[in-house]
Scaffold this motif. Structure first.
Motif, PDB file in Angstrom:
ATOM      1  N   GLU A  84       0.683  -1.481   0.207  1.00 48.15           N
ATOM      2  CA  GLU A  84      -0.320  -0.030  -0.261  1.00 48.15           C
ATOM      3  C   GLU A  84       0.632   1.293  -0.117  1.00 48.15           C
ATOM      4  N   ALA A  85       1.922   1.353   0.634  1.00 49.21           N
ATOM      5  CA  ALA A  85       2.618   2.111   1.007  1.00 49.21           C
ATOM      6  C   ALA A  85       3.241   2.529  -0.235  1.00 49.21           C
TER       7      ALA A  85
ATOM      8  N   LYS B 202       0.859   3.714  -2.849  1.00 44.61           N
ATOM      9  CA  LYS B 202       0.669   5.753  -2.367  1.00 44.61           C
ATOM     10  C   LYS B 202       1.385   6.146  -3.333  1.00 44.61           C
ATOM     11  N   TRP B 203       2.963   5.668  -2.725  1.00 42.82           N
ATOM     12  CA  TRP B 203       4.289   6.468  -3.665  1.00 42.82           C
ATOM     13  C   TRP B 203       4.183   6.818  -4.977  1.00 42.82           C
TER      14      TRP B 203
ATOM     15  N   GLU C 222       1.723   9.122  -5.961  1.00 41.43           N
ATOM     16  CA  GLU C 222       2.121  11.337  -5.926  1.00 41.43           C
ATOM     17  C   GLU C 222       3.113  11.224  -7.022  1.00 41.43           C
TER      18      GLU C 222
ATOM     19  N   ASP D 193      -0.498  -1.644  -7.607  1.00 38.51           N
ATOM     20  CA  ASP D 193      -2.132  -2.020  -7.489  1.00 38.51           C
ATOM     21  C   ASP D 193      -2.532  -3.397  -8.308  1.00 38.51           C
TER      22      ASP D 193
END
Length: 164
Positions: free
Chosen positions: A89-90, A93-94, A97, A136
């Motif tokens: 997940e990190a 998310k990165w 971003e 994903d």
């Protein structure tokens, strides 16, 4: 000079972002290696190397266009994660971003009618689609397997499931 000071500064910031991503992916790889999830570890070690290469590509662009190179300090990566899902997940998310960051660079280049930079940055735009999709897919597979069945994720990766 083939690059504006504003765009050179923004790309320098992105060089730091890519180096920070590389360190974060090394930390995620180490997390998985400590858990004996060697295929996940291998995937994230490779991702770390790829992020470093992205930083180098941006660095060379600044130099090639005679911009001022100013590599920023990078933040310390998160070293531990509660679950495999949290680690991936990190990463996702990165990547989301970074997609926004690359889009911002493209916005500057477009506003300045810097077609050379737009052409250069298009590779990164395309790359982000690949990176987001890879993380994903991996996150979905980890969620389907659950933390108790991560060996199935390892098997998935052995059979080419982690490739873009």
């Amino acid at each position: 000079m083939l690059i504006s000071p504003e765009l050179a500064s923004a790309i320098n910031t992105q060089i730091g972002n890519e180096l920070a991503a590389s360190l974060q992916y090394y930390a995620i790889a180490g997390h998985f290696q400590k858990s004996n999830l060697l295929m996940l570890s291998k995937l994230f070690f490779a991702q770390a190397d790829e992020e470093r290469q992205h930083a180098e590509k941006l660095l060379h662009y600044v130099l090639d266009t005679k911009g001022e190179l100013r590599i920023p300090a990078v933040r310390e990566p998160v070293a531990t994660f509660a679950t495999a899902e949290a680690a991936v997940e990190a990463a996702l998310k990165w990547e989301l971003e970074v997609t926004g960051q690359i889009n911002s660079l493209m916005d500057i280049a477009a506003e300045q009618h810097d077609y050379l930079a737009q052409n250069f940055l298009q590779w990164f735009v395309d790359e982000q689609l690949e990176e987001v999709n890879k993380m994903d897919r991996l996150l979905n597979v980890i969620r389907m397997s659950g933390d108790r069945n991560l060996i199935m994720v390892e098997a998935y990766l052995v059979h080419g499931g982690g490739e873009s």
